[in-house]
Scaffold this active site. Structure first.
Site, PDB file in Angstrom:
ATOM      1  CB  THR A  79      -7.485  -8.089   2.319  1.00 33.40           C
ATOM      2  OG1 THR A  79      -6.128  -8.518   2.383  1.00 33.40           O
ATOM      3  CG2 THR A  79      -8.365  -9.233   1.866  1.00 33.40           C
ATOM      4  CB  CYS A  80      -6.797  -3.304   4.480  1.00 35.27           C
ATOM      5  SG  CYS A  80      -7.680  -2.041   3.578  1.00 35.27           S
ATOM      6  CG  ASP A  81      -3.076  -8.877   6.248  1.00 36.92           C
ATOM      7  OD1 ASP A  81      -1.849  -8.819   6.060  1.00 36.92           O
ATOM      8  OD2 ASP A  81      -3.585  -9.417   7.247  1.00 36.92           O
TER       9      ASP A  81
ATOM     10  CG  ASN B 237      -9.743  -6.479   4.758  1.00 38.75           C
ATOM     11  OD1 ASN B 237      -9.207  -5.596   4.129  1.00 38.75           O
ATOM     12  ND2 ASN B 237      -9.225  -6.988   5.864  1.00 38.75           N
TER      13      ASN B 237
ATOM     14  CG  PHE C 156      -1.706  -1.214   1.384  1.00 40.43           C
ATOM     15  CD1 PHE C 156      -2.808  -1.429   0.579  1.00 40.43           C
ATOM     16  CD2 PHE C 156      -1.346  -2.184   2.296  1.00 40.43           C
ATOM     17  CE1 PHE C 156      -3.543  -2.598   0.693  1.00 40.43           C
ATOM     18  CE2 PHE C 156      -2.079  -3.346   2.418  1.00 40.43           C
ATOM     19  CZ  PHE C 156      -3.179  -3.559   1.621  1.00 40.43           C
TER      20      PHE C 156
END
Lengths: 378, 378
Positions: free
Chosen positions: B325-327, B368, A150
């Site tokens: 996902t935000c992982d 998520n 990210f």
């Protein structure tokens, strides 16, 4: 960190069958108040992905929290909990255009981006929205570092935000994430220095950024002691003052693990204790929960949970700890064995503490036929 | 390996929304017949955990397959599919005593053990049952090696089986697993040599073992070519003859990946393609499925799935591939980047081949906010 009296009472009275997570809402309320007290000028966006239990979202919404969401279902859960759309951020930098459109239709106005491509999707699907650009930090000092998935290099953030401005979006701010379970207080200093440089570069182009999203990274205490919320708040405040002087921008934080990690305890059971050969130095202790049942963050033995038994006063010896599935990767601690009482036996209950975050939703849907982790919020 | 015409037709006609797995039953039927043809004297126990879709279990039960199960729910699924209890093995060496009792009540008679402790549970909860002792192999040559989680050293197996005999169980045989996705044909030779030594040691104590469970490990073709079923059958037959001469025992195999891996294709979508800085050499390609949506076996980049796009005739360049996902751990291929067409764009569909095994049930229940992987069996 330790199981609260309410959790212990619940387990004693209800005796739930199978592995389960029990979360104490009072601990989360305390955590929320501690963040608010330590950082009174900062808006708190709870990272829903850490634990989206409706009871947690409802309580935090009632207390005034905002919500950082990763998907449309998470936005819908936050709305259902009573949060208004202006208190919700769509914080995932990877969004389908149709999901951005759905978020926009639900009233969400704040979106994360880290590339021109994502800016273009937001401009088409959520015209006029506010965007913040996530920048890369090196993540040193974090137990669960964030790799480069990210964010973009700070030098590119100016281009991304100018692109947003040209497409009619509001170039609103910068975000970064110092890495989950970050214990190095200086980590925020470098990221804020880079943020200020972007603020200046944007100002030189006639655009005033308004917000710095300080991300998450606030740790939960597992086995090692970690600095308290106040220490983080002080370090961040000092860095903000150092870099932004008397023009400190609006700030937000996105605690997830730091909000709910220490509020939950997993109750599990010893299924088998064995050795691999007659003279094996290590016992193998198999629990009824493992990597695929909710303890995914033991991957690479990254997170080392405190494990409590009723026999902790007895002599201890190193064990390998593994989960119950037929998957050989389902081993929790092997490289660094874990000390457990020599008197531990099959059928004993163990409490795995500080498991309130990133457990229930990580559980596999039905791997090996095992049910996902049950959850009780009390 | 490639998507079949039936799968492509299904995707074209039904246009399912979101990521999904489509499994072609005809491929599984072909695989089953190939195993039966190559090893006519060996009973086939399908490893239910690889893909427990009811349609798959029903078809295999109708074709005469037996079933290797990891839990009581898997036993119940095999029974529901029409298998009788005498065709079901409880193959997990880590079982709660109350689950052994339930399996016993359901009529299951064949249990895996690898320790005295497990033998004692089986003796109490399933008196008179047949047990086989799993031994450790070194797993060299397997892409998904099995560590030391299951099995005991061969020298200990005699003690474990004698313990079973003394407690009134039938000491029935030996099992081993050469490691999943095993491409080294000699792997079975060493394990069979060790099995024969245990047969002899038991014979010297007056007990005749009857069965060798050859386990799974039969590979699916991902990106690299693998030997065919016939080559495996020949290697195993030679090793059996070499070590057991004209007293070859009853044998069983437990194919999972080898039975269903090449029968399934995941349809996914490109959500974002971006770079981290202006001169980045690698594009980051984000899909709507990742490590927590069913592709858990990309852990440590162990399994490298073939990825097919409509633009594969165009020039290709290396990409990092990540999930939605935000992982930050949700990255599929980064250490060894993956070549994808330079013309690939956001919204394009990709097919991830050879994903019939160990995908649907590995998916996180709601990480998520994303739904688990949908599955269509045609």
């Amino acid at each position: 960190m330790a199981a609260t009296a309410r959790i212990l009472d619940f387990l004693r009275d209800r005796r739930p069958e199978g592995p389960c997570l029990v979360v104490d809402l009072e601990v989360i309320a305390d955590n929320y108040r501690a963040f608010r007290r330590a950082m009174p000028d900062t808006r708190i966006f709870y990272a829903v992905k850490a634990n989206p239990a409706p009871e947690i979202l409802k309580m935090l919404a009632d207390m005034g929290s905002c919500f950082d969401t990763a998907s449309v279902p998470e936005i819908e859960m936050a709305l259902a909990a009573g949060a208004t759309a202006d208190r919700i951020s769509f914080g995932n930098t990877i969004k389908k255009e149709r999901d951005i459109a759905r978020a926009h239709a639900l009233g969400v106005k704040l979106f994360a981006v880290d590339s021109d491509e994502e800016v273009e999707k937001v401009a088409r699907a959520a015209p006029g929205a506010q965007v913040f650009c996530r920048i890369l930090t090196d993540g040193a000092g974090a137990e669960w570092p964030l790799s480069r998935k990210f964010g973009c290099e700070p030098a590119m953030a100016v281009d991304v935000l100018m692109h947003a401005h040209r497409l009619g979006l509001e170039a609103y701010g910068i975000s970064f994430h110092v890495g989950s379970q970050q214990t190095r207080l200086e980590a925020w200093d470098q990221a804020l220095e880079e943020s200020k440089a972007i603020f200046d570069a944007m100002q030189a182009r006639g655009i005033t950024l308004k917000m710095v999203n300080l991300g998450g990274g606030f740790p939960t205490r597992y086995l090692k002691e970690v600095p308290g919320t106040g220490s983080y708040a002080n370090a961040i405040h000092e860095a903000l003052t150092k870099h932004f002087g008397n023009a400190i921008p609006e700030t937000i934080i996105e605690p997830g693990r730091g909000m709910v990690g220490n509020a939950g305890v997993v109750k599990a059971e010893v299924v088998l204790i064995s050795k691999k050969h007659a003279n094996d130095n290590h016992r193998w202790v198999y629990l009824d929960i493992g990597k695929f049942g909710g303890l995914a963050e033991t991957m690479d033995e990254a997170i080392r949970y405190p494990i409590v038994t009723a026999k902790d006063g007895d002599e201890k010896a190193p064990c390998v700890i593994a989960g119950p599935t037929c998957d050989s990767a389902d081993v929790l601690y092997e490289k660094v064995p874990y000390d457990l009482p020599v008197t531990l036996t099959v059928g004993d209950e163990v409490l795995i503490e500080a498991t309130g975050a990133y457990t229930t939703t990580y559980a596999a849907v039905a791997f090996n036929g095992f049910s996902p982790l049950k959850s009780y919020v009390i």
